[in-house]
Design a protein around this motif. Structure first.
Motif, PDB file in Angstrom:
ATOM      1  N   LEU A 128     -29.218 -46.885 -57.724  1.00  0.00           N
ATOM      2  CA  LEU A 128     -28.213 -46.593 -58.745  1.00  0.00           C
ATOM      3  C   LEU A 128     -28.432 -47.428 -60.000  1.00  0.00           C
ATOM      4  O   LEU A 128     -28.092 -47.003 -61.104  1.00  0.00           O
ATOM      5  N   SER A 129     -28.982 -48.616 -59.823  1.00  0.00           N
ATOM      6  CA  SER A 129     -29.163 -49.508 -60.968  1.00  0.00           C
ATOM      7  C   SER A 129     -30.611 -49.943 -61.143  1.00  0.00           C
ATOM      8  O   SER A 129     -30.913 -50.769 -62.006  1.00  0.00           O
ATOM      9  N   ARG A 133     -19.981 -44.796 -59.806  1.00  0.00           N
ATOM     10  CA  ARG A 133     -21.004 -44.629 -60.851  1.00  0.00           C
ATOM     11  C   ARG A 133     -21.880 -43.417 -60.588  1.00  0.00           C
ATOM     12  O   ARG A 133     -22.294 -42.732 -61.523  1.00  0.00           O
ATOM     13  N   LEU A 134     -22.167 -43.136 -59.338  1.00  0.00           N
ATOM     14  CA  LEU A 134     -22.945 -41.949 -59.014  1.00  0.00           C
ATOM     15  C   LEU A 134     -22.170 -40.699 -59.403  1.00  0.00           C
ATOM     16  O   LEU A 134     -22.735 -39.770 -59.996  1.00  0.00           O
ATOM     17  N   ALA A 135     -20.890 -40.654 -59.085  1.00  0.00           N
ATOM     18  CA  ALA A 135     -20.073 -39.493 -59.453  1.00  0.00           C
ATOM     19  C   ALA A 135     -20.059 -39.308 -60.964  1.00  0.00           C
ATOM     20  O   ALA A 135     -20.157 -38.180 -61.474  1.00  0.00           O
ATOM     21  N   ALA A 136     -19.949 -40.407 -61.702  1.00  0.00           N
ATOM     22  CA  ALA A 136     -19.949 -40.328 -63.162  1.00  0.00           C
ATOM     23  C   ALA A 136     -21.283 -39.798 -63.678  1.00  0.00           C
ATOM     24  O   ALA A 136     -21.334 -38.971 -64.594  1.00  0.00           O
ATOM     25  N   HIS A 160     -28.046 -33.669 -57.613  1.00  0.00           N
ATOM     26  CA  HIS A 160     -29.463 -34.041 -57.596  1.00  0.00           C
ATOM     27  C   HIS A 160     -29.705 -35.467 -57.108  1.00  0.00           C
ATOM     28  O   HIS A 160     -30.718 -35.746 -56.480  1.00  0.00           O
ATOM     29  N   ASP A 161     -28.783 -36.385 -57.379  1.00  0.00           N
ATOM     30  CA  ASP A 161     -28.971 -37.783 -56.978  1.00  0.00           C
ATOM     31  C   ASP A 161     -28.105 -38.186 -55.785  1.00  0.00           C
ATOM     32  O   ASP A 161     -27.887 -39.377 -55.551  1.00  0.00           O
ATOM     33  N   ALA A 208     -21.906 -44.453 -71.943  1.00  0.00           N
ATOM     34  CA  ALA A 208     -20.737 -45.327 -71.877  1.00  0.00           C
ATOM     35  C   ALA A 208     -19.799 -44.895 -70.756  1.00  0.00           C
ATOM     36  O   ALA A 208     -19.245 -45.737 -70.033  1.00  0.00           O
ATOM     37  N   PHE A 209     -19.627 -43.589 -70.587  1.00  0.00           N
ATOM     38  CA  PHE A 209     -18.788 -43.076 -69.508  1.00  0.00           C
ATOM     39  C   PHE A 209     -19.340 -43.522 -68.156  1.00  0.00           C
ATOM     40  O   PHE A 209     -18.598 -44.021 -67.300  1.00  0.00           O
ATOM     41  N   GLN A 210     -20.639 -43.366 -67.966  1.00  0.00           N
ATOM     42  CA  GLN A 210     -21.243 -43.760 -66.689  1.00  0.00           C
ATOM     43  C   GLN A 210     -21.060 -45.256 -66.439  1.00  0.00           C
ATOM     44  O   GLN A 210     -20.702 -45.676 -65.341  1.00  0.00           O
TER      45      GLN A 210
END
Length: 202
Positions: free
Chosen positions: A94-95, A43-46, A83-84, A193-195
């Motif tokens: 992340l959430s 999810r971070l990569a997305a 950045h993250d 939606a992608f993330q």
């Protein structure tokens, strides 16, 4: 807390390679290698791809509309793409809310041999002031508008910088920036939606 290390998972590879809708540009090879080395959460990569893609669009617009304003495109795009990265060691952010990842990301990048000029975005993307560079404002703006969030004081700093460099009236610069940010924000649902399709855990 140290980030995990290991070989990249299939889920991470998908987050790094799937096209997305709208199609997202790939991250720089250097950043892909770093995320794989750290076994970053998919999810971070997305998320990084979404923000990096928006930063690319903003950089393209800046170069076309304000060629008189010098800025380090490569540094800004690297900053957007990393950045993250501190969330590799602060998974709870992340959430959920939190700022521990900012300093952690800066220190992590330095530990990986990244110079301070490019590592700084991990620490500064969530705060800004009149003394920061155009690159910092670009990264911070991309990190907001990717999900259609508009922040008036941040955008005004960018408008002021562009107006001084170009000699154009502030209102004219504002209207042009507002237009491009509206166009970028219109595709936010697809980026969100992608993330969300990619899991927090690998």
């Amino acid at each position: 807390m140290s980030p995990s290390t290991g070989s990249p998972s299939g889920a991470l590879r998908r987050a790094l390679s799937e096209a997305g809708e709208p199609p997202l540009r790939p991250l720089p090879d250097e950043v892909v290698g770093l995320l794989e080395k750290l076994a970053a959460p998919p999810r971070l990569a997305a998320h990084l791809r979404a923000v990096h893609d928006v930063a690319c669009s903003l950089a393209d617009w800046l170069e076309k509309q304000h060629p008189e304003l010098p800025f380090d495109r490569e540094a800004a795009l690297f900053g957007a793409a990393t950045h993250d990265i501190g969330k590799t060691s602060h998974l709870e952010e992340l959430s959920g809310p939190g700022s521990a990842h900012e300093q952690a990301g800066y220190e992590l990048l330095l530990s990986q041999g990244i110079d301070e000029e490019r590592a700084r975005f991990a620490r500064t993307h969530a705060s800004w002031g009149a003394d920061v560079g155009v690159e910092d404002l670009l990264v911070s703006t991309a990190d907001k508008v990717w999900k259609a969030k508009r922040v008036n004081d941040l955008e005004q700093l960018l408008v002021d910088r562009l107006a001084v460099a170009s000699g154009q009236p502030t209102w004219e610069v504002f209207m042009a920036l507002d237009d491009v940010l509206d166009r970028i924000a219109a595709a936010a649902d697809g980026r969100l939606a992608f993330q969300s399709r990619h899991p927090v855990a690998g």
